[in-house]
Structure formats: C-alpha cells, structure tokens
Write a protein that holds these residues in place. Structure first.
Motif, PDB file in Angstrom:
ATOM      1  N   LEU A  71       0.807  -1.219   0.000  1.00 32.09           N
ATOM      2  CA  LEU A  71       0.000   0.000   0.000  1.00 32.09           C
ATOM      3  C   LEU A  71       0.843   1.273   0.000  1.00 32.09           C
ATOM      4  N   PHE A  72       2.145   1.150  -0.204  1.00 29.73           N
ATOM      5  CA  PHE A  72       3.013   2.326  -0.161  1.00 29.73           C
ATOM      6  C   PHE A  72       2.700   3.271  -1.325  1.00 29.73           C
ATOM      7  N   GLY A  73       2.458   4.524  -0.998  1.00 35.84           N
ATOM      8  CA  GLY A  73       2.151   5.517  -2.016  1.00 35.84           C
ATOM      9  C   GLY A  73       0.835   5.289  -2.721  1.00 35.84           C
ATOM     10  N   VAL A  74      -0.058   4.528  -2.095  1.00 32.71           N
ATOM     11  CA  VAL A  74      -1.279   4.087  -2.764  1.00 32.71           C
ATOM     12  C   VAL A  74      -2.226   5.244  -3.099  1.00 32.71           C
ATOM     13  N   THR A 119      -2.804   7.105   3.248  1.00 36.46           N
ATOM     14  CA  THR A 119      -2.113   8.110   2.446  1.00 36.46           C
ATOM     15  C   THR A 119      -0.686   8.331   2.938  1.00 36.46           C
ATOM     16  N   SER A 120      -0.465   8.134   4.228  1.00 35.74           N
ATOM     17  CA  SER A 120       0.848   8.412   4.822  1.00 35.74           C
ATOM     18  C   SER A 120       1.862   7.291   4.619  1.00 35.74           C
ATOM     19  N   LEU A 121       1.421   6.130   4.134  1.00 32.22           N
ATOM     20  CA  LEU A 121       2.309   4.971   4.067  1.00 32.22           C
ATOM     21  C   LEU A 121       3.422   5.188   3.046  1.00 32.22           C
ATOM     22  N   SER A 133      -8.702  -7.940 -17.934  1.00 30.32           N
ATOM     23  CA  SER A 133      -8.034  -6.639 -17.833  1.00 30.32           C
ATOM     24  C   SER A 133      -7.738  -6.306 -16.371  1.00 30.32           C
ATOM     25  N   PHE A 134      -6.499  -5.832 -16.136  1.00 30.19           N
ATOM     26  CA  PHE A 134      -6.089  -5.524 -14.770  1.00 30.19           C
ATOM     27  C   PHE A 134      -5.449  -4.142 -14.697  1.00 30.19           C
ATOM     28  N   ASP A 135      -5.611  -3.527 -13.541  1.00 33.67           N
ATOM     29  CA  ASP A 135      -5.026  -2.220 -13.294  1.00 33.67           C
ATOM     30  C   ASP A 135      -3.502  -2.334 -13.367  1.00 33.67           C
ATOM     31  N   THR A 136      -2.874  -1.406 -14.066  1.00 31.15           N
ATOM     32  CA  THR A 136      -1.415  -1.420 -14.183  1.00 31.15           C
ATOM     33  C   THR A 136      -0.783  -1.179 -12.818  1.00 31.15           C
ATOM     34  N   PRO A 137      -0.030  -2.139 -12.308  1.00 28.97           N
ATOM     35  CA  PRO A 137       0.581  -1.935 -10.988  1.00 28.97           C
ATOM     36  C   PRO A 137       1.753  -0.961 -11.079  1.00 28.97           C
ATOM     37  N   SER A 138       1.916  -0.130 -10.052  1.00 29.26           N
ATOM     38  CA  SER A 138       3.100   0.708  -9.970  1.00 29.26           C
ATOM     39  C   SER A 138       4.327  -0.174  -9.758  1.00 29.26           C
ATOM     40  N   LEU A 139       5.438   0.224 -10.351  1.00 26.21           N
ATOM     41  CA  LEU A 139       6.681  -0.540 -10.196  1.00 26.21           C
ATOM     42  C   LEU A 139       7.512  -0.056  -9.008  1.00 26.21           C
ATOM     43  N   ARG A 140       7.032   0.954  -8.306  1.00 26.58           N
ATOM     44  CA  ARG A 140       7.798   1.455  -7.163  1.00 26.58           C
ATOM     45  C   ARG A 140       7.819   0.411  -6.049  1.00 26.58           C
ATOM     46  N   GLY A 141       8.993   0.181  -5.517  1.00 24.02           N
ATOM     47  CA  GLY A 141       9.127  -0.768  -4.415  1.00 24.02           C
ATOM     48  C   GLY A 141       9.044  -2.217  -4.822  1.00 24.02           C
TER      49      GLY A 141
END
Length: 584
Positions: A400-403, A466-468, A523-531
């Motif tokens: 959930l970082f930066g979610v 939001t703070s994670l 179809s799937f939501d594009t995951p963020s590559l951060r972390g």
C-alpha cells in the motif's frame, strides 16, 4: 550483574571464597535470563524496564518498584527493539542506526549507522548482533564502540533473535524460516523451518528446550474465503536440539482463546505459563503449556507489541505501541495492576486514529469475531507475499506504499478512492463497517457516490493509508541501474508504467488471466513498479516468483545482459534520480 559490563563488584574485592560464591550466583542468574530481541526488556537486576517508542523516536526507562516513568530519552528514528544489561541499553532503529544508552546517566552515549533497516538487537558480551530486515543480513558490532565487525548474509527478512547455548536463532518475517548462527564465529550452522504457510514471525522465546514463535498461518488454498477459515493465530514450536518443527506441540490460539488477532510476541515462565501478546485484538492470552488450556485472557492497551518478564517472573510488562503506555500484569493473578504512560505519540489525531484502526481487530466494526485487521495482510503497509482466492479471482496481496497517488485500487481497478476500503472491511473482514448505511459499492465501488467524509473513522483510515511510505532498502548504485533505465525506455515499458508513478493508472489485458477462477475478465489495473524489490511474487495471481519470471513472459526480445540490467533498474525504484546523483 555489573560484571556483565566489566566493572569491579564488591564480591570481586572480598576474597576468593566470596568470589566463588558470587560466580555461582551469577551463573544461576544468567541461566535464568533469556537474551532475545524485543521492543521491551527488563534489566537483569529487575529494577528497571526499558521500552521503545517507535513513533516518538525515543525509549522510556521505567522504575519497576514504583511502576513509574523515570525518563524518556530521544534515540533515533523508528526504534524497534532494545537489549539491556543493568548499566546499558542498545537500541535498533529502523532508520538505519543503533544507539547506546548509559542507564546510570540516562543519556545516549553513542550512535552509529548500521545497515539499511535494523530491527532486532541482541547484546552478548562484547558483541552486538543486529538483524537487518531490508538487507537480509545480521550485522555483528562491537558492543562498546558500535563499530561494525562483520556482516552475515541470511535469507530474506531477518527479524527476531534469541540466544541459546552459544547459538542465535533468527526468525524471518515472511515465512516460517529460522536461521541458526554460531554466536562466537557468526557462521550459519543450520537453516530451520516452521512450515511454508506461516507469516509475521517477528519474535521468539526459548524455554524447556523449545523455541516458541508467535505467527499467523495462512490458508491460501481456501476457495470459500470466510474470515475465520483463512488466517489462524498460532505459536509454532521448534525443538532447539534437533532443529525439528514439532507440529503436534503447535498452539492454535484461536481454538484455545478468542479474540486472538496477530500474535506478535511470547514469553514462557518457569511455571510453564505462556503469555501470548496479540497485537490486533489488544490483549494477552495466558496458556498452560503442559495442559494446553487457557488460563486467563487479559485486556491491555492499543496495539501491544512486546512482553518483558522481570527476572523473578512476578510481573509481565506489555508495551502498547499505539497507546503510548505499558500495562503491568501480576503473574500470580494475571490481572493488570498498573498502566504506565511512556510517551505522548506525536502524530496528528486523525493520523493516529487511522493507524490504530489499520492495526486493529478489536471491534466488530472492523472485523467479525475480532478476527482480522488490515495489518494482518498489510503489516506496516506492506504485503504478506500471499495470493488469495477472493470473489474476483486469485489476487496477489499488493503493498500500500504511495497508494493514494495510484488510484484506482485493487487489481481489477474497482475502487476509485481510499475510502472504498469500507467495502473490504465489510466483505473480507466481515466487519460492520466504519460508516453508517450502505458501503456505496453496489454494483461497484467506482460509482458516483463517494465514501469520503461519511465518518471520522473512515476519513482517519484513509489518511493513514495516504501516509504509508516504502521501507528502506539497500542502496543500489551501479552502472547496471543506469543501463537498465535505458533498456526500460527502449523496450517501451514506460508506455504503461509511466514515470514517476510507474503506472498509467489504466486497465490492460496482458494475457495473464489464465485461471478458471477469474470472475472479472482479463483486464487488470497497471501496478506501480515502485518498491518492486519488496513485493514478490508478481502479477495479479502471484504466478511470477521473480522479476526474471516476469520478463520471461513480457520481454522476450532482450539479451541476457539487458535482462540483468533491466532487473537492476527495476529493483532500484523508486529512487533512480537519487542513485544517479550519488554516482555522479
């Protein structure tokens, strides 16, 4: 006990007879002391207790006789655990430092940078052992100077430690692995396991030839995802001599005592009473080890994280991480006889309330039977590394970082705001919910009605999410990272994984929906590559164990060297700019 610090004692000046008697007494005392990592510890003489305050960047020293706070001492960012003698305390801080405190002057007398994300700390003579969760290592320091002497690479996520018979057992947070080190040489002597289905292995306690590990078992093969058939609070048991996992001695806490969410620490007395600290349900289960029955159930404070017994075992001190207090339990009556304020947590009220809710299963609003908390699968905002059979289909737990910056949420992209976790609370955790009325998720959560501002608690939970922020990680400064960034651009990865969020926040069908259990299309939501370094396995169904497995399916035109460079870049995210400045 001052002899532990090399100081002269009265017995040492009184002649050989007194010296022998004193030595025998010291051996008896030391035999009873359990050297282990914990967020709270009692001094060997039983006069003081030292407890870490993670959000306050401090430790508190308590007077056992008066059950009062002596002093709160600023240490370093995110203190995790403490190891003590009568004269000193060593503190491991998640910001990448350790601190040494003189318990006479009650001052920090030394600090040092160590590793990446220290968690456990254990002082043994002149050596100081520090487990490093992000660096997959145990660092050995000089206990007096805090100078690093060596680094022992371990399996991933080393966490809790305990010393027994010249050996140190190290838990690994995600999974049931336990590493055994030789305390003298630092060499790994054995790799043990308590099974592949356990998680949240943060501490252990050694008694009666057994190592007791509080864990949460995961039933990921469950196709009917009921809250009470999915996650199970346990204490796993290892035979220390043989290294065997003694399955028939395992303690299934939920069958012995309820509520019992997220066992996080444990202590066993000479009278064979086991105290299990339950971080999510805000209580302590007291069990009879021999008869395997509940003796007592003790309500304590908010988010208890650790336990320390006084040397005579008459008192148990429980640290309540989100309450800023310590509960004192009389072990004769198993009743709380005092509550000591240790710190004023410096978080804004809304944020603190959200953090409490995220870590709690203590009310039916959050979970039926007080069984599951958000933190059970997303401890400190991360991932449990599991793939669950949700109603939508198989779903790999996402960090959930930066979610807040990467909505929509879920692999299916069906939550358009953080407040839509109200639906998760009601459907997955079977809670009553944090807002009155409907969850605004029929037929889907991404409709016109918003869940924001429907209740203070739901706003607080969203604020905390939001703070994670992603955990610290080993610095990756290399030419391979720079070359890998070029490969990322040439292979057109950025068309979907667009910097700086490394997601276009859209849904795509990339051919991964191969399971017959999939209910929401391909179809799937594009995951963020951060972390990415911290979120294996990959894909919505967790079928790619490594980043190499991902590239096998979606970057087949790369040369072997380009693949390695691209993986190096991906593992460096989200901080490539910082890395390049360091190289320059």
């Amino acid at each position: 006990s001052n002899a532990l610090d090399g100081t002269t004692t009265a017995a040492g000046r009184a002649g050989p007879g007194a010296t022998v008697a004193y030595a025998i007494l010291m051996l008896a005392i030391l035999a009873a002391i359990i050297l282990r990592t914990a967020p709270i510890a009692a001094t060997p003489d039983g006069t003081r207790v030292v407890v870490v305050n993670p959000d306050s960047a401090s430790v508190s020293v308590l007077d056992v006789a008066t059950r009062t706070l002596t002093r709160e001492i600023t240490t370093c960012g995110k203190p995790q655990t403490v190891s003590v003698t009568d004269a000193r305390a060593w503190v491991a801080c998640g910001e990448g430092r350790v601190a040494l405190i003189d318990l006479e002057s009650l001052e920090v007398i030394a600090r040092a940078n160590v590793g990446v994300e220290p968690y456990g700390i254990l002082a043994n003579g002149d050596s100081l052992f520090v487990s490093d969760t992000s660096d997959a290592a145990v660092h050995i320091l000089d206990a007096n100077t805090l100078a690093t002497k060596s680094r022992i690479a371990t399996r991933a996520y080393p966490r809790g430690m305990a010393l027994h018979d010249g050996r140190i057992l190290v838990t690994h947070f995600r999974g049931g692995d336990v590493t055994e080190l030789d305390a003298a040489s630092g060499a790994i002597t054995r790799n043990l396991t308590t099974g592949p289905d356990v998680n949240l292995a943060q501490s252990l306690f050694i008694a009666n030839g057994r190592a007791y590990l509080p864990v949460t078992r995961s039933n990921t093969t469950n196709l009917t995802l009921r809250f009470d058939t999915t996650l199970f609070p346990n204490v796993a048991v290892l035979n220390v001599a043989s290294g065997d996992h003694v399955k028939h001695e395992r303690f299934a806490i939920d069958t012995m005592d309820q509520p019992s969410n997220m066992p996080i620490d444990v202590a066993v007395t000479a009278a064979n009473k086991m105290y299990v600290v339950l971080a999510g349900s805000d209580d302590v289960s007291v069990l009879d080890v021999a008869r395997r029955v509940k003796v007592a159930h003790v309500a304590v404070g908010l988010n208890p994280r650790g336990i320390a017994l006084t040397p005579d075992e008459s008192l148990a001190f429980i640290t309540n991480a989100l309450g800023g207090t310590v509960s004192v339990i009389d072990t004769a009556t198993d009743a709380v006889v005092a509550t000591i304020a240790t710190t004023s947590i410096p978080l804004a009220p809304l944020l603190l309330r959200g953090k409490i809710l995220f870590n709690s299963a203590a009310t039916t609003a959050l979970s039926k039977d007080r069984w599951i908390s958000c933190a059970t699968c997303h401890f400190e905002g991360g991932t449990d590394g599991r793939t669950w059979n949700f109603p939508d289909g198989p779903r790999n737990t996402q960090a959930l970082f930066g979610v807040a910056a990467t909505t929509p949420l879920h692999w299916s992209g069906d939550l358009d705001e953080l407040h839509d976790v109200e639906s998760t609370i009601r459907t997955i955790q079977s809670g009553d919910g944090l807002a009155p009325g409907d969850a605004n998720c029929t037929p889907a959560c991404n409709g016109e009605l918003t869940n924001a501002h429907r209740s203070y608690d739901l706003d607080a939970l969203a604020a905390f999410m939001t703070s994670l922020r992603a955990p610290r990680r080993p610095p990756v400064i290399s030419d391979a990272v720079t070359r890998g960034e070029s490969v990322f651009a040439r292979a057109d990865c950025a068309s979907c994984h667009t910097p700086p969020l490394y997601t276009d926040r859209k849904k795509h069908d990339v051919g991964t929906a191969t399971s017959s259990l999939e209910k929401k299309g391909g179809s799937f939501d594009t995951p963020s590559l951060r972390g990415l370094f911290d979120t294996a396995p990959y894909f919505h169904d967790g079928t790619a164990a490594t980043l190499g497995d991902v590239l096998d399916r979606h970057a087949t035109g790369l040369t072997p060297s380009e693949r390695e460079d691209l993986i190096a870049f991906l593992r460096s995210l989200p901080y490539p700019e910082l890395k390049r400045r360091a190289v320059n």
